[in-house]
Design an enzyme around this catalytic site. Structure first.
Site: not given
Ligand code: CP
Ligand code: NVA
Length: 313
Positions: A109, A136, A139, A232, A272, A300
């Site tokens: 990340r 991402h 996700q 988001d 998310c 996830r």
């Protein structure tokens, strides 16, 4: 049956998986999810180790990857960039070569997407993007899996993205050709997705022959008739200094009950997480009957376990 992989593959963006592979991953994720619920042990990654490099904070990604590796009989190492030499300026390429001598896979990340690409290029082991400034993928794969689990295929369905043209929006744009959905993005002026990502997605759509992308400045237009509404945070990690300006720019983009009423009656709401209640979404929507955010967060774990098996077995 685990998906067998013979050569090194990476998951840096949705470009790295075919529509067929995505569905195979989902089928495996569903099996793994059932196994966990039945408390059945699945040790397909016994003896394997995943390194998890974090240059940004994380709750879901860190915990789901670590638990996922444990449940598959392997081990995960949390590597905060502040506590490894990478954080003191050691080359990503040198780090990639060294880590490849100890580990079976790497999750990273980071900020610049280039860092993920360099890591993948220089590592001899699979690299998974656990979020970069641009994408991402884990996700969005999970979001698609969650939709399919609840409502079936996204083919021909309208997906409304309401908010920032950020890493999540980019991954949804890349997903369009993979699932054949009609993506409508409403982003305020100055916060549009990267035109290069849209251009690439349009090429993929032309090859695949299905899916569409529409850009608008009107969140109501995007929400109208949508089967899935997604938002988001307005201030992603690394953009904290822009928060006040962003709060002003995103006025009118909050997903509230009135916005959800414009969507289909059985539309789902996703985020998310982490969410900023009362900013990009109201608590009423987050905790309402159309919200599937907790299943989305749980999934996830299951989707990433399928990804880990695919890349690391
Ligand atoms: N959605 C997501 O990636 O959450 P974290 O930042 O907590 O990992
Ligand atoms: N767009 C957000 C996603 C967090 C999971 C960020 O990059 O901070």
């Amino acid at each position: 049956m685990a998906i067998i992989q013979e050569t090194k593959r990476d998951l840096l963006s949705l470009s790295d998986v075919t529509p067929d592979e995505i569905q195979r991953l989902f089928s495996r994720a569903a099996t793994l999810k059932r196994a966990v619920k039945a408390r059945k042990v699945t040790h397909t990654l016994k003896g394997r180790t995943l390194g998890m490099i974090f240059e940004k904070p994380s709750s879901r990604t860190r915990v789901s990857f670590e638990v996922g590796m444990f449940q598959l009989g392997g081990h995960a190492l949390f590597l905060s960039s502040k506590e490894i030499q990478l954080g003191r300026g050691e080359d990503i390429s040198d780090s990639a070569k060294v880590f490849s001598r100890y580990l079976d896979g790497l999750m990273i990340r980071t900020f610049a997407h280039k860092n993920v690409e360099t890591m993948a290029k220089c590592a001899s082991i699979p690299v998974i993007n656990g979020l970069s400034d641009d994408f991402h993928p884990c996700q969005v794969l999970t979001d698609i899996f969650t939709y399919q689990e609840k409502r079936g295929s996204l083919r021909g369905r309208k997906v409304a993205w309401i908010g920032d043209g950020n890493n999540m929006a980019h991954s949804w744009i890349m997903a369009v050709s993979k699932v054949g959905c009609q993506l409508s993005l409403a982003c305020p002026a100055g916060y549009d997705p990267d035109p290069k990502v849209i251009e690439k997605a349009h090429k993929d759509i032309a090859i695949q022959g299905e899916g569409s992308i529409q850009l608008t400045k009107d969140p109501k237009e995007a929400a109208h008739g949508a089967d899935l509404v997604i938002t988001d945070t307005w201030t992603s990690m690394g953009q904290e200094a822009e928060r006040e300006r962003r709060l002003r720019a995103f006025e009118g983009f909050c997903v509230d009950s009135a916005m959800m009423k414009l969507a289909q009656e059985d539309a789902l709401f996703m985020h998310c997480l982490p969410a900023h209640r009362g900013e990009e979404v109201t608590s009423e929507v987050m905790d309402g009957h159309q919200s599937v955010i907790w299943d989305e967060a749980e999934n996830r774990l299951h989707v990433q376990k399928a990804i880990l098996e695919w890349l690391l077995v």
